[in-house]
Design an enzyme around this catalytic site. Sequence first.
Site, PDB file in Angstrom:
ATOM      1  CD  GLU A 492      45.054  28.858  55.221  1.00  0.00           C
ATOM      2  OE1 GLU A 492      44.140  28.611  54.410  1.00  0.00           O
ATOM      3  OE2 GLU A 492      45.601  29.985  55.298  1.00  0.00           O
ATOM      4  CD  GLU A 613      34.198  38.601  45.584  1.00  0.00           C
ATOM      5  OE1 GLU A 613      35.309  38.288  45.149  1.00  0.00           O
ATOM      6  OE2 GLU A 613      33.252  37.816  45.686  1.00  0.00           O
ATOM      7  CG  HIS A 702      47.212  32.848  40.224  1.00  0.00           C
ATOM      8  ND1 HIS A 702      47.739  33.992  40.764  1.00  0.00           N
ATOM      9  CD2 HIS A 702      46.003  32.682  40.784  1.00  0.00           C
ATOM     10  CE1 HIS A 702      46.862  34.507  41.602  1.00  0.00           C
ATOM     11  NE2 HIS A 702      45.806  33.738  41.641  1.00  0.00           N
TER      12      HIS A 702
END
Length: 763
Positions: A492, A613, A702
């Site tokens: 990407e 969400e 993370h």
Amino acid sequence: MALAHNLGFPRIGRDRELKKALEAYWKGELDEAGLRAVGRGLRAAHWQVQKSAGIELLPVGDFAWYDQVLTHSLTFGVIPERFHKHGGKPTLDTLFAMARGVSNHSCCRGAHAQEMTKWFDSNYHYLVPEFTADQQFALSWEQLFEEVEEARVLGHNVKPVIIGPLTYLWLGKAKGAEFDRLDLLERLLPVYGEILQRLATQGIEWVQIDEPILALDLPQAWKNAFERAYNLLQKEPGKKLIATYFSGLDDNLGLAAALPVDGLHIDLVRAPEQFPAILDRLPAYKVLSLGVVNGRNVWRTDLEKALDVLQQAHERLGSRLWVAPSCSLLHSPVDLSREDQLDAELKSWLAFAVQKCQEVAVLARALREPQAAEVQAALAVSRAVQAGRAASPRIHKPQVQARLAAVTAQYSQRQSPFAERIAKQRALLKLPVFPTTTIGSFPQTSAIRLARQSFKSGKLSAAEYTEAMYSEIRHSVDVQEKLGLDVLVHGEAERNDMVEYFAEQLDGYAFTRFGWVQSYGSRCVKPAVIVGDLSRPKPMTVSWIEYAQRCTDKLMKGMLTGPVTMLMWSFPRDDISREQQARQLALAIRDEVVDLEAAGIKVIQIDEAAFREGLPLRRAGWQHYLDWATEAFRLTASGVRDETQIHTHMCYSEFNDVIESIAAMDADVITIETSRSDMELLRAFEAFDYPNEIGPGVYDIHSPRVPDSNEMAQLLRKAAQWVPAERLWVNPDCGLKTRAWPETEAALVNMVAAARQLRSELA
Ligand code: GLN
Ligand code: ZN
């Protein structure tokens, strides 16, 4: 006289001045006095611009150095012990430490930041208050009173905005021993009393108390607590306006209408249907504030439609009617007039925060002086805009609509059921058990960003840029081959952002230059705008993926963003439903899926990071959403042969509520975040037998920490208790673009070792 007021204004500044000042302060390039001066300047500018727009009662307290919930935690003295300083009062650095954590200095005094989570169904993130069972509350932060004074000196008529006690408690989390945070209410209320008294001595007449949780499904105990709390606060000075937004009051309507306060604000954009009921239920002494200008989107309001509702209310309420945006304008970009490169037509369709204030003001004025020339002119413009949009060939594309109309149920059905597909896929793909893969992105190095910038600014030719990206692809393929991964990705490198990259290539999207909205702290996002019917003029990713596949004999996974995520992270149209937009996106991305397959790609991942969400705030709306969201994914994924393996990815771990819909998406493989929850999430799979293959993330991307292979193997063994080993994949929690190469390679070496370990245990 109907009053024009505002619930809150964006704080970042039209040129993101606050972001720049904060980051300079954190780097030590700006001192505290300098930072404070920027804040003061922004507040003054924002009050002035709202006043000039015609807002008669200005919000104060909507400014925050990082986040308004965090400001409240400081105000109430809800400061976790790890941030306590010897003796002293909290400072600005205490606030930033709570927001960002403090790293290990000379010794071991590192304190991790407070948790961050989404503010209702918006893309704004707040810092979750941490409560302990013995939590004490004490007024500990003067910011609100100082800002009120600041506004008074400037001669403004202001209304302080505070988060109500119940919403504040609801948003927090109990830490340590289990207890009910509602038990803290009695201790918290005296601080609200003190605040209201202080504001009264400052000459404040109205206070806005935000209680958006009144628009949620509330447990009975919380409903009861509302009456208790406001019966007590009633005794405190000042007029109180309870503000609700983001959804309808529904079963809480009677409760909200009857609370012993002086006014109620409701969101008529999200929940227009509550309008007649509220008129009947509102006590005769109360002010009703109607949110008729959408605070969550960028479109110009249909003034005539809004006025129609307001006029009905005005007949009943007279000067007890107030006019407002639906919610705080925190969620919309700042100033449309800043856009110097939008074409005039599109620009005439949009309204940002400043323009929304003008809309509120002109609507209030239209009630008082319907014949005023300014009012008539604004209505005429609005009428022309609505008519223009309704007829514009830029929005309405017969081809897109005809194609959608021809879609039958079969389009969202793979050719065969999973059991048959997976058998064919296994025969074709010949993967080992516990196959290894990654989620898509590899480190976005500064070299990659530089190449992209140089290409955009014309310093790099298209051919040079392509070669730069090819070289990144070659590098990541080499690394993956050396690591021994089974299903490779291209990395990407060419994508700035997983939504914008596709939006830029779809027909029907538009982009602003300054349409920034705060996401958290100093971070802002600039969502693309869905303007018209969506389609894909030509392949978007095929040449990159084809190139990557040519670099290796291993399987190369195609990488796409799914329709629901595209929609959730864009500003959607307001003239057709979210569902219709998702279907258009689905067909457009489906074309890409089919083209990837035709190019020989055997594994295709369709990311749906934002699937969860999109859930409506009220449970009553869930099933409808889940049905169309699932359908949109299937429509995207079902154009391929049985042999083509469809993956999806979701990077969060609250699945229990929606697991059946996730299964109904019918992806052959899903990768999800699980490492931080120690695989506990997979317990959901005890009760519900997830039928397809699954890759529970074995390490947290993370953090720069590199877990060893035993740790990952242990997680996999745990996963194998709930999911049969032959259906398990091995992968990280999410994409690796925020990581650096050394830690990425180190972690993946261990991940591959863990997979091999498990294979040997199985043999
Ligand atoms: N494919 C994307 C990546 O690897 C997925 C990102 C996400 O889920 N947020 O970066
Ligand atoms: Zn992810």
